[in-house]
Design a protein around this motif. Structure first.
Motif, PDB file in Angstrom:
ATOM      1  N   SER A  90      27.368  37.604  30.159  1.00  0.00           N
ATOM      2  CA  SER A  90      26.162  36.808  30.398  1.00  0.00           C
ATOM      3  C   SER A  90      26.530  35.370  30.756  1.00  0.00           C
ATOM      4  CB  SER A  90      25.275  36.834  29.155  1.00  0.00           C
ATOM      5  OG  SER A  90      24.206  35.951  29.283  1.00  0.00           O
ATOM      6  N   PHE A  91      27.503  34.820  30.058  1.00  0.00           N
ATOM      7  CA  PHE A  91      27.939  33.457  30.334  1.00  0.00           C
ATOM      8  C   PHE A  91      28.552  33.356  31.736  1.00  0.00           C
ATOM      9  CE2 PHE A  91      31.167  30.058  30.000  1.00  0.00           C
ATOM     10  CZ  PHE A  91      30.307  29.007  29.779  1.00  0.00           C
ATOM     11  N   MET A  92      29.374  34.321  32.107  1.00  0.00           N
ATOM     12  CA  MET A  92      29.997  34.295  33.438  1.00  0.00           C
ATOM     13  C   MET A  92      28.957  34.508  34.538  1.00  0.00           C
ATOM     14  SD  MET A  92      33.017  33.480  32.829  1.00  0.00           S
ATOM     15  CE  MET A  92      33.810  33.682  34.393  1.00  0.00           C
ATOM     16  N   LEU A  93      27.963  35.336  34.265  1.00  0.00           N
ATOM     17  CA  LEU A  93      26.888  35.538  35.241  1.00  0.00           C
ATOM     18  C   LEU A  93      26.103  34.247  35.444  1.00  0.00           C
ATOM     19  CD1 LEU A  93      25.367  37.629  36.993  1.00  0.00           C
ATOM     20  CD2 LEU A  93      23.920  38.054  35.013  1.00  0.00           C
ATOM     21  N   SER A  94      25.838  33.524  34.369  1.00  0.00           N
ATOM     22  CA  SER A  94      25.094  32.271  34.503  1.00  0.00           C
ATOM     23  C   SER A  94      25.913  31.210  35.234  1.00  0.00           C
ATOM     24  CB  SER A  94      24.643  31.765  33.135  1.00  0.00           C
ATOM     25  OG  SER A  94      25.750  31.460  32.327  1.00  0.00           O
ATOM     26  N   ILE A  95      27.197  31.153  34.957  1.00  0.00           N
ATOM     27  CA  ILE A  95      28.060  30.202  35.671  1.00  0.00           C
ATOM     28  C   ILE A  95      28.122  30.559  37.157  1.00  0.00           C
ATOM     29  CG2 ILE A  95      30.454  29.410  35.930  1.00  0.00           C
ATOM     30  CD1 ILE A  95      29.064  28.134  33.589  1.00  0.00           C
ATOM     31  N   SER A  96      28.222  31.847  37.452  1.00  0.00           N
ATOM     32  CA  SER A  96      28.268  32.244  38.861  1.00  0.00           C
ATOM     33  C   SER A  96      26.939  31.954  39.558  1.00  0.00           C
ATOM     34  CB  SER A  96      28.635  33.715  39.000  1.00  0.00           C
ATOM     35  OG  SER A  96      27.622  34.528  38.453  1.00  0.00           O
ATOM     36  N   ALA A  97      25.821  32.040  38.824  1.00  0.00           N
ATOM     37  CA  ALA A  97      24.525  31.693  39.416  1.00  0.00           C
ATOM     38  C   ALA A  97      24.483  30.215  39.786  1.00  0.00           C
ATOM     39  CB  ALA A  97      23.394  32.043  38.452  1.00  0.00           C
ATOM     40  N   VAL A  98      25.009  29.362  38.921  1.00  0.00           N
ATOM     41  CA  VAL A  98      25.050  27.925  39.228  1.00  0.00           C
ATOM     42  C   VAL A  98      25.953  27.667  40.429  1.00  0.00           C
ATOM     43  CG1 VAL A  98      25.822  25.684  38.355  1.00  0.00           C
ATOM     44  CG2 VAL A  98      24.486  27.174  36.885  1.00  0.00           C
ATOM     45  N   VAL A  99      27.136  28.268  40.427  1.00  0.00           N
ATOM     46  CA  VAL A  99      28.086  28.040  41.518  1.00  0.00           C
ATOM     47  C   VAL A  99      27.511  28.537  42.840  1.00  0.00           C
ATOM     48  CG1 VAL A  99      30.356  28.744  42.405  1.00  0.00           C
ATOM     49  CG2 VAL A  99      30.116  28.006  40.038  1.00  0.00           C
ATOM     50  N   MET A 100      26.938  29.738  42.841  1.00  0.00           N
ATOM     51  CA  MET A 100      26.412  30.293  44.087  1.00  0.00           C
ATOM     52  C   MET A 100      25.214  29.500  44.602  1.00  0.00           C
ATOM     53  SD  MET A 100      28.463  32.577  44.943  1.00  0.00           S
ATOM     54  CE  MET A 100      27.618  33.313  46.308  1.00  0.00           C
ATOM     55  N   SER A 101      24.375  29.034  43.688  1.00  0.00           N
ATOM     56  CA  SER A 101      23.212  28.271  44.150  1.00  0.00           C
ATOM     57  C   SER A 101      23.628  26.933  44.753  1.00  0.00           C
ATOM     58  CB  SER A 101      22.206  28.064  43.014  1.00  0.00           C
ATOM     59  OG  SER A 101      22.776  27.288  41.991  1.00  0.00           O
ATOM     60  N   TYR A 102      24.695  26.334  44.234  1.00  0.00           N
ATOM     61  CA  TYR A 102      25.170  25.078  44.812  1.00  0.00           C
ATOM     62  C   TYR A 102      26.023  25.295  46.057  1.00  0.00           C
ATOM     63  CZ  TYR A 102      23.218  22.028  41.301  1.00  0.00           C
ATOM     64  OH  TYR A 102      22.341  21.329  40.511  1.00  0.00           O
ATOM     65  N   LEU A 103      26.655  26.458  46.189  1.00  0.00           N
ATOM     66  CA  LEU A 103      27.402  26.745  47.414  1.00  0.00           C
ATOM     67  C   LEU A 103      26.448  26.980  48.585  1.00  0.00           C
ATOM     68  CD1 LEU A 103      30.371  29.048  46.315  1.00  0.00           C
ATOM     69  CD2 LEU A 103      30.481  26.739  47.227  1.00  0.00           C
ATOM     70  N   GLN A 104      25.321  27.608  48.298  1.00  0.00           N
ATOM     71  CA  GLN A 104      24.354  27.883  49.359  1.00  0.00           C
ATOM     72  C   GLN A 104      23.581  26.641  49.766  1.00  0.00           C
ATOM     73  OE1 GLN A 104      22.099  31.057  47.677  1.00  0.00           O
ATOM     74  NE2 GLN A 104      23.693  32.582  48.070  1.00  0.00           N
ATOM     75  N   ASN A 105      23.339  25.750  48.798  1.00  0.00           N
ATOM     76  CA  ASN A 105      22.596  24.530  49.074  1.00  0.00           C
ATOM     77  C   ASN A 105      23.199  23.406  48.231  1.00  0.00           C
ATOM     78  OD1 ASN A 105      20.752  22.590  49.693  1.00  0.00           O
ATOM     79  ND2 ASN A 105      19.059  23.508  48.562  1.00  0.00           N
ATOM     80  N   PRO A 106      24.112  22.614  48.810  1.00  0.00           N
ATOM     81  CA  PRO A 106      24.803  21.601  48.005  1.00  0.00           C
ATOM     82  C   PRO A 106      23.967  20.363  47.674  1.00  0.00           C
ATOM     83  CG  PRO A 106      25.666  21.630  50.233  1.00  0.00           C
ATOM     84  CD  PRO A 106      24.668  22.729  50.147  1.00  0.00           C
ATOM     85  N   GLN A 107      22.732  20.325  48.100  1.00  0.00           N
ATOM     86  CA  GLN A 107      21.873  19.175  47.781  1.00  0.00           C
ATOM     87  C   GLN A 107      21.597  19.130  46.280  1.00  0.00           C
ATOM     88  OE1 GLN A 107      21.072  16.912  50.041  1.00  0.00           O
ATOM     89  NE2 GLN A 107      22.283  18.121  51.470  1.00  0.00           N
ATOM     90  N   PRO A 108      21.345  17.941  45.736  1.00  0.00           N
ATOM     91  CA  PRO A 108      21.017  17.849  44.309  1.00  0.00           C
ATOM     92  C   PRO A 108      19.753  18.647  43.987  1.00  0.00           C
ATOM     93  CG  PRO A 108      21.490  15.682  45.198  1.00  0.00           C
ATOM     94  CD  PRO A 108      21.447  16.616  46.360  1.00  0.00           C
ATOM     95  N   MET A 109      19.679  19.066  42.750  1.00  0.00           N
ATOM     96  CA  MET A 109      18.553  19.880  42.315  1.00  0.00           C
ATOM     97  C   MET A 109      17.269  19.050  42.326  1.00  0.00           C
ATOM     98  SD  MET A 109      18.184  22.057  38.805  1.00  0.00           S
ATOM     99  CE  MET A 109      17.924  20.680  37.733  1.00  0.00           C
ATOM    100  N   THR A 110      16.210  19.634  42.858  1.00  0.00           N
ATOM    101  CA  THR A 110      14.901  18.975  42.833  1.00  0.00           C
ATOM    102  C   THR A 110      14.097  19.566  41.685  1.00  0.00           C
ATOM    103  OG1 THR A 110      13.987  20.595  44.386  1.00  0.00           O
ATOM    104  CG2 THR A 110      14.884  18.546  45.310  1.00  0.00           C
ATOM    105  N   THR A 111      13.181  18.781  41.165  1.00  0.00           N
ATOM    106  CA  THR A 111      12.361  19.285  40.059  1.00  0.00           C
ATOM    107  C   THR A 111      11.434  20.379  40.571  1.00  0.00           C
ATOM    108  OG1 THR A 111      10.768  17.534  40.444  1.00  0.00           O
ATOM    109  CG2 THR A 111      12.420  17.132  38.747  1.00  0.00           C
ATOM    110  N   PRO A 112      11.219  21.415  39.780  1.00  0.00           N
ATOM    111  CA  PRO A 112      10.407  22.538  40.244  1.00  0.00           C
ATOM    112  C   PRO A 112       8.922  22.248  40.285  1.00  0.00           C
ATOM    113  CG  PRO A 112      11.280  22.981  38.056  1.00  0.00           C
ATOM    114  CD  PRO A 112      11.861  21.671  38.503  1.00  0.00           C
ATOM    115  N   TRP A 113       8.459  21.148  39.752  1.00  0.00           N
ATOM    116  CA  TRP A 113       7.016  20.892  39.753  1.00  0.00           C
ATOM    117  C   TRP A 113       6.649  19.842  40.712  1.00  0.00           C
ATOM    118  CZ3 TRP A 113      10.163  20.839  35.491  1.00  0.00           C
ATOM    119  CH2 TRP A 113      10.595  19.609  35.059  1.00  0.00           C
TER     120      TRP A 113
END
Length: 113
Positions: A90-113
């Protein structure tokens, strides 16, 4: 000397403890320990996996970060006797989700609201 022995007798008769009500401590048995188990690590592990999948599939960075947070909580609240394979996956899956989301879009995270 006789006054000392009479005072000790007096103390024992005024003793508030009731010997017939005293119960020895017994540690909880094995079958009772299952009912006392904290479900928080399991819930956080499940939430971490759900948020990881949302982060990977929907490319939501905040979901990936929430997944990392849930994985840390799950690890912190787990017992040392538990199997760590599921928690580490679960921990490795969450880390890979962060890495993949930043590889696809390297822009800083925007607030969801």
């Amino acid at each position: 000397m006789s006054s000392n022995s009479s005072s000790s007798n007096n103390n024992s008769s005024n003793d508030p403890k009731k010997p017939n009500k005293i119960q020895r401590y017994k540690p909880p048995s094995a079958e009772n320990s299952q009912t006392l188990e904290d479900p928080t690590p399991d819930y956080m592990n499940l939430l971490g996996m759900v948020f990881s999948m949302c982060g990977l599939m929907l490319k939501l960075k905040w979901c990936a970060w929430v997944a990392v947070y849930c994985s840390f909580i799950s690890f912190a609240n787990s017992r040392s006797s538990e199997d760590t394979k599921q928690m580490m996956s679960s921990f490795m899956l969450s880390i890979s989700a962060v890495v993949m989301s930043y590889l696809q879009n390297p822009q800083p995270m925007t607030t969801p609201w």
